[in-house]
Motif scaffolding. Structure first.
Motif, PDB file in Angstrom:
ATOM      1  N   UNK A 195       0.809  -1.220   0.000  1.00 54.50           N
ATOM      2  CA  UNK A 195       0.000   0.000   0.000  1.00 54.50           C
ATOM      3  C   UNK A 195       0.846   1.277   0.000  1.00 54.50           C
ATOM      4  N   UNK A 196       1.943   1.356   0.781  1.00 52.53           N
ATOM      5  CA  UNK A 196       2.759   2.576   0.725  1.00 52.53           C
ATOM      6  C   UNK A 196       3.367   2.833  -0.656  1.00 52.53           C
ATOM      7  N   UNK A 197       3.669   1.765  -1.407  1.00 52.15           N
ATOM      8  CA  UNK A 197       4.193   1.927  -2.759  1.00 52.15           C
ATOM      9  C   UNK A 197       3.122   2.565  -3.655  1.00 52.15           C
ATOM     10  N   UNK A 198       1.888   2.111  -3.496  1.00 54.45           N
ATOM     11  CA  UNK A 198       0.757   2.660  -4.263  1.00 54.45           C
ATOM     12  C   UNK A 198       0.630   4.154  -4.001  1.00 54.45           C
ATOM     13  N   UNK A 199       0.731   4.546  -2.730  1.00 49.82           N
ATOM     14  CA  UNK A 199       0.600   5.955  -2.366  1.00 49.82           C
ATOM     15  C   UNK A 199       1.790   6.758  -2.896  1.00 49.82           C
TER      16      UNK A 199
END
Length: 319
Positions: free
Chosen positions: A107-111
């Protein structure tokens, strides 16, 4: 700052050196520096957290940043807002740094791909918890000196532990040898079959793993992530893999004991060990603030300001 699996030794050393400078700030009567005055740090915690969230908040405020807290409970996330819409909200808020914890790996990569803010991964699913890996490395190096050749045992729920992965990613480049120990059902299948990362071994018998070890890190049993049937019982786990006074006595004299918290005392670790002379568990919590200060400064500090001891140039200056 999403993971340390692709970091060079120089990058790890940069953060650890800057952490020492931040420890000096935290030792002052007034624990404040103007390094991030005028900057905004957004704490987006879509998964419950106490230690990590509070330490990031203390770190940001110690550097004089403005802090905005967003949690899943009571927010638009709980009402069904998508992660993409949340990203757009974060972008509109104008945060310089987004600190993010999420139950979904990646999820942090997506953000990070969809915002201009710097993003720090504060834990994503089973994947990674890089700031914990860095603070564990700093704590061990402060206690043991250089980690080259030191043997560190990580015991417990390896399978579900993002901490174990991040500890490996940080300790091995610093020269430590890591021994994993725990129930075979709580170790990734490839790892227990010998397909381990470089510098890592697996020893299912904890007594043998601890013989002559320089340090041990006990992991929390993550029962909220586990399927049923992975353990016969908590009592059996404690008997075979729990850290007792007798067990830690097999390590080198004075070898430290660590735990990322929260602890299940009496299961993963006896109270006498957790609060004994070998324990660095409270020191880990204190160092967690300093490590997170260092990362916030390196990502968002424009230059070395007055009040911050010079240790390393911010990442943007280093390219």
């Amino acid at each position: 700052m999403l993971d340390t699996d692709d970091w060079s030794l120089e990058e790890i050393e940069t953060v650890l050196d800057q952490t020492r400078a931040m420890v000096e700030i935290l030792s002052r009567p007034i624990r404040r520096a103007p390094a991030l005055r005028g900057r905004t740090v957004i704490l987006f915690f879509a998964e419950v957290s106490t230690r990590t969230r509070v330490s990031f908040e203390l770190a940001a405020k110690a550097l004089s940043a403005d802090v905005v807290n967003i949690t899943a409970t009571g927010s638009s996330v709980e009402k069904g807002e998508s992660l993409l819409d949340t990203v757009r909200t974060l972008q509109a808020l104008g945060g310089d740094v987004v600190v993010m914890r999420h139950s979904s790996s990646g999820a942090p990569y997506f953000v990070a791909q969809r915002t201009e803010s710097a993003v720090i991964n504060a834990g994503d699913g089973w994947h990674a918890h890089p700031t914990q890996g860095l603070l564990d490395a700093y704590t061990l190096r402060d206690a043991l000196g250089e980690l080259g050749g030191k043997r560190v045992v990580i015991v417990g729920d390896i399978l579900h532990s993002r901490v174990a992965r991040s500890d490996i990613n940080t300790l091995v480049p610093l020269g430590a040898r890591v021994t994993l120990s725990g129930p075979p059902t709580l170790v990734p299948a490839a790892w227990r079959c010998g397909q381990l990362p470089a510098g890592v071994t697996y020893e299912p018998l904890l007594d043998r793993a601890l013989d002559g070890a320089d340090a041990v890190i006990a992991l929390r049993l993550q029962r909220e992530r586990q399927e049923s049937g992975l353990l016969p019982s908590l009592r059996e786990y404690s008997r075979v893999w729990g850290l007792s006074l007798d067990r830690v006595g097999r390590m080198r004299p004075g070898a430290p004991v660590m735990h990322p918290g929260p602890m299940n005392e009496g299961i993963e670790i006896d109270a006498a060990v957790a609060h004994g002379s070998r324990s660095l568990i409270e020191t880990q919590v204190t160092n967690g603030v300093a490590v997170r200060m260092a990362l916030l400064y390196l990502l968002a500090g424009a230059s070395t300001p007055s009040g911050v001891p010079a240790a390393a140039a911010p990442l943007e200056e280093r390219g």
